[in-house]
Write a protein that holds these residues in place. Structure first.
Motif, short mmCIF file in Angstrom:
data_model
loop_
_atom_site.label_atom_id
_atom_site.label_comp_id
_atom_site.label_asym_id
_atom_site.label_seq_id
_atom_site.Cartn_x
_atom_site.Cartn_y
_atom_site.Cartn_z
N TYR A 361 0.84 -1.20 0.00
CA TYR A 361 0.00 0.00 0.00
C TYR A 361 0.87 1.24 0.00
N HIS A 362 0.44 2.23 -0.81
CA HIS A 362 0.94 3.59 -0.74
C HIS A 362 -0.28 4.45 -0.39
N VAL A 363 -0.31 4.99 0.82
CA VAL A 363 -1.48 5.72 1.28
C VAL A 363 -1.16 7.21 1.26
N GLN A 364 -2.04 7.98 0.62
CA GLN A 364 -1.77 9.40 0.36
C GLN A 364 -2.91 10.26 0.90
N PRO A 365 -2.62 11.41 1.52
CA PRO A 365 -3.67 12.31 2.03
C PRO A 365 -4.17 13.25 0.93
N LEU A 366 -4.49 12.68 -0.22
CA LEU A 366 -4.89 13.47 -1.40
C LEU A 366 -5.60 12.54 -2.37
N SER A 367 -6.19 13.13 -3.40
CA SER A 367 -6.81 12.34 -4.46
C SER A 367 -6.88 13.15 -5.73
N LEU A 368 -6.85 12.46 -6.85
CA LEU A 368 -6.99 13.08 -8.17
C LEU A 368 -7.43 12.01 -9.14
N GLU A 369 -7.97 12.44 -10.27
CA GLU A 369 -8.44 11.46 -11.24
C GLU A 369 -7.29 10.66 -11.85
N ARG A 370 -6.24 11.36 -12.23
CA ARG A 370 -5.04 10.71 -12.77
C ARG A 370 -3.88 11.69 -12.64
N PHE A 371 -2.67 11.15 -12.68
CA PHE A 371 -1.48 11.97 -12.51
C PHE A 371 -1.41 13.04 -13.59
N GLY A 372 -1.07 14.24 -13.18
CA GLY A 372 -1.01 15.37 -14.09
C GLY A 372 -2.27 16.21 -14.07
N GLU A 373 -3.34 15.73 -13.40
CA GLU A 373 -4.58 16.50 -13.31
C GLU A 373 -4.70 17.12 -11.92
N PRO A 374 -5.56 18.14 -11.75
CA PRO A 374 -5.68 18.81 -10.45
C PRO A 374 -6.22 17.87 -9.37
N LEU A 375 -5.91 18.21 -8.13
CA LEU A 375 -6.47 17.48 -7.00
C LEU A 375 -7.98 17.72 -6.93
N HIS A 376 -8.68 16.72 -6.43
CA HIS A 376 -10.12 16.90 -6.23
C HIS A 376 -10.39 18.06 -5.25
#
Length: 549
Positions: A361-376
Motif C-alpha cells: 500500500y501507498h497511502v496518500q492524504p490526497l486524491s486526483l483522477e489521474r497523474f497530471g490533473e488537479p487534485l479533487h
C-alpha cells in the motif's frame, strides 16, 4: 571536451541511479578514464528538488521521456502514461523518494535460479555500502555511504488513523521496512536531506565532478553499441547535433533502464531475430530474450471521500493554503511541500496461501483522477495497493531503427488470471481496513471504484478501471543462464564481450517493493564485479581491448 572518436576505459550509458553510482565507483581509480552519457539535461529544474515537485516533473518533457503504453486489454483498453526520468539522476529525480529494498526472499530466489552471489546475504552489504541512514550504522543499515535516508518531516492525522485501522485489521505497525521482511504498516523512510529531494546526481556525481578522469556529457542520445569482431567497442551517439563514436578500451555498461537498455541492444542488432529483420536491422547477435519478461507493479487506486479531515486537497485548492505551504517550506523545509507522494505504507498478504507479503500500500492524504490533473476539490485520501509479484509478463521493443521513435511498451497488465484474483482480494482487503473503527470518525465513502461493485467479475472490471502503473518496470534484459536470458550473473551480455548491463532490466523477477534502491544495489554489485575482473587482467596496450574476465 571529447575529441573526435575519443577513447575511454569505460563508457557508461545513462546517468540515472545506476549510472551515477557506477561513474563514481569506476572513476575512483585515478588511472581509469570514465565517460558517463545522459540523454537528458542537468538536474537544475527547481521542482526536482522540492519533494512535492514530482507533480510538475512527471509528464514534463524537460524531465520525463513521456512514454505511453500500448492500449491494454486488461485495463479496459486504456493506454497509460509511462514516466521515465530524462535528466541527470534519472528516475531518482522524479520518483516518490521511497527507500525500499524489498524482501530477503526476492534475492534468495534470484540465487536459487543459478545467479551466484545475488542472495540476500550477498546483497545486504551492498545496500549498506551506499547508504547514509539517519539511525546510524546497525546490523541492517549503513551510515558511511552517499545515499541519504531520512524520516519524513510532516504527518497527517488521516494517515495516523489509517495506520491504526490497519492494526485493527490485523496488520501490525512496524518502524522499518528494510530488514528483509517488510510485512506490516508504517511510515516510509525517504531519500531526502533536510526536506530536499536527494537524487543520485547529488549523492554520487556532484562530489566527484572535478575528478580529471571523469567526463559527464548531457543531452547525448545513444543510438547503438558498435561491435568489432563480435566485441562491443564503442557507442554511436548524437551529441551537439552530430553523430559521434565514443570508444571503450575495457567495457561499455548500459544503465539506460528497463526501457532504454533493450532498445539500445535491439538497434545494435542484438535481440530477437524476427523483430530485427522485420525492421531492417542486421542481426549482429541473436538474443531472443531482449525486451521480454517485462514486469511492473500495477497500483489499484481506491479513493475515499472523508469528512472532518484535513487533506492536501483542501490545502492545495486554497490560495491561503498554497501561501502557507510555501512559507512553511521556506521556514524549515517542512510542511506539505516536503511530502513524499506517498507517506504511509503497508505490506500484507492477500490471502493465507501467500508465503510472505504480496501486496504493498501507498497511502496518500490526497486524491486526483489521474497523474497530471488537479487534485479533487473535496477532502479525500487514496489507498493505492499493488500486487508485488505479478504473474503477467509483457514486452518493450523498438518500433523502428530510429532512436528518436518512442518504443512499443506492452506491459500486458492483468493478462494472467492469478493477477485478477489477487486484485479482487486487494480491493476487498482495502475495504476491510477502511471499515475499521479508527476511521469511522471521518465517515469514509468510496469514490473509486465504487461500493456497488462486489462480485468477483465486477472487481476484475474495477481493477481494469482504476489500475495504473506505479512506475516500476523491470526485467527486460533478464539475468540468468536460460535461452531467454540476456546477461549472466556477472551482468555480462551473453555472447557479446565487452558489454554489461547494470540497471533494473536485469532483474529476473521484480522485487517486493519500490525499485530505485535495488537498482543502486545492482550498480554497486556491477562495480564490485568489474573491479574484481580488472584485478585479474594483465597489463595491455591502451589501444587494445581488455578481455572480458
Amino acid at each position: 571536451m571529447p575529441s573526435a572518436d575519443p577513447v575511454y576505459d569505460y563508457v557508461v550509458v545513462g546517468a540515472g541511479p545506476a549510472g551515477c553510482l557506477l561513474a563514481n565507483r569506476l572513476s575512483a581509480e585515478p588511472g581509469c578514464r570514465v565517460l558517463l552519457l545522459e540523454a537528458g539535461g542537468r538536474d537544475n529544474y527547481p521542482w526536482i528538488h522540492i519533494p512535492v515537485g514530482y507533480l510538475y516533473c512527471i509528464g514534463n518533457p524537460r524531465t520525463d521521456w513521456c512514454f505511453k503504453t500500448q492500449a491494454q486489454p486488461g485495463l479496459n483498453g486504456r493506454a497509460l502514461g509511462y514516466p521515465r526520468g530524462k535528466v541527470l539522476g534519472g528516475c531518482s529525480s522524479i520518483n516518490g523518494m521511497i527507500y525500499m529494498r524489498g524482501q530477503a526472499g526476492d534475492y534468495d530466489r534470484w540465487a536459487e535460479q543459478g545467479n551466484a552471489g545475488w542472495a540476500w546475504k550477498d546483497v545486504l552489504p551492498l545496500f549498506k555500502a551506499s547508504e547514509n541512514h539517519f539511525g546510524g550504522a546497525s546490523e541492517a543499515h549503513g551510515n558511511e555511504g552517499e545515499w541519504r535516508v531520512e524520516q519524513q518531516r510532516y504527518s497527517w492525522p488521516i494517515l495516523d488513523a489509517f495506520r491504526e485501522a490497519a492494526a485493527q485489521s490485523g496488520i501490525a505497525s512496524v518502524a522499518d521496512f528494510n530488514t528483509g521482511d517488510n510485512q506490516g504498516c508504517g511510515y516510509f523512510q525517504v531519500n531526502q536531506r533536510s526536506g530536499i529531494r536527494w537524487n543520485s546526481a547529488k549523492a554520487f556525481l556532484r562530489p566527484i565532478l572535478k575528478r580529471p578522469n571523469l567526463t559527464v556529457l548531457t543531452d547525448v542520445l545513444v543510438d547503438q553499441v558498435v561491435l568489432e569482431d563480435g566485441r562491443a567497442s564503442k557507442v554511436r551517439a548524437r551529441w551537439q547535433g552530430n553523430w559521434q563514436n565514443f570508444s571503450a578500451r575495457r567495457e561499455i555498461i548500459l544503465c539506460a533502464g528497463s526501457v532504454g537498455s533493450p532498445g539500445i541492444l535491439q538497434r545494435s542488432g542484438i535481440g530477437p531475430r524476427g523483430l530485427l529483420e522485420s525492421l531492417g536491422i542486421t542481426v549482429r547477435h541473436e538474443l531472443p530474450g531482449v525486451g521480454g519478461n517485462l514486469q511492473d507493479h500495477l497500483q489499484l487506486r481506491l479513493i475515499y471521500q472523508v469528512t472532518q479531515a484535513r487533506t492536501l486537497n483542501q490545502v492545495a485548492n486554497s490560495l491561503w493554503g498554497k501561501l502557507g505551504m510555501g512559507l512553511r517550506y521556506l521556514y524549515d523545509r517542512s510542511g506539505p511541500l516536503a511530502m513524499a507522494p506517498s507517506q504511509l505504507g503497508a505490506f500484507v498478504r492477500s490471502g493465507p496461501e501467500q508465503a510472505s507479503a504480496n501486496l504493498q500500500y501507498h497511502v496518500q492524504p490526497l486524491s486526483l483522477e489521474r497523474f497530471g490533473e488537479p487534485l479533487h476539490r473535496f477532502p479525500a485520501f487514496t489507498a493505492s495497493v499493488c500486487n508485488l509479484r505479478p504473474a503477467s509478463r509483457g514486452r518493450i521493443d523498438i518500433r523502428s531503427a530510429n532512436p528518436d521513435d518512442a518504443p512499443l511498451i506492452d506491459p500486458n497488465y492483468l493478462s494472467d488470471p492469478e493477477d485478477l484474483r489477487v486484485a479482487a482480494q486487494a480491493i476487498r482487503l482495502t475495504r476491510k481496513i477502511v471499515r475499521a473503527p479508527a476511521l469511522a470518525a471521518f465517515s469514509p465513502r468510496e469514490y473509486l471504484p465504487g461500493p456497488d461493485l462486489q462480485s468477483e467479475e465486477q472487481l476484475h472490471e474495477a481493477a481494469g478501471q482504476i489500475g495504473t502503473t506505479i512506475f516500476h518496470p523491470v526485467g527486460t534484459c533478464r539475468m540468468g543462464n536460460g535461452p531467454l536470458d540476456v546477461v549472466d550473473d556477472q551482468l555480462r551480455v551473453h555472447g557479446v564481450p565487452g558489454l554489461r548491463i547494470a540497471d533494473a532490466s536485469i532483474m529476473p523477477q521484480i522485487v517486493s517493493g519500490n525499485t530505485c534502491s535495488p537498482t543502486l544495489m545492482i550498480a554497486e554489485k556491477a562495480a564490485q564485479l568489474i573491479r574484481q575482473g580488472t584485478l585479474s587482467t594483465t597489463s595491455i596496450d591502451e589501444n587494445t581491448a581488455v578481455p572480458t574476465p
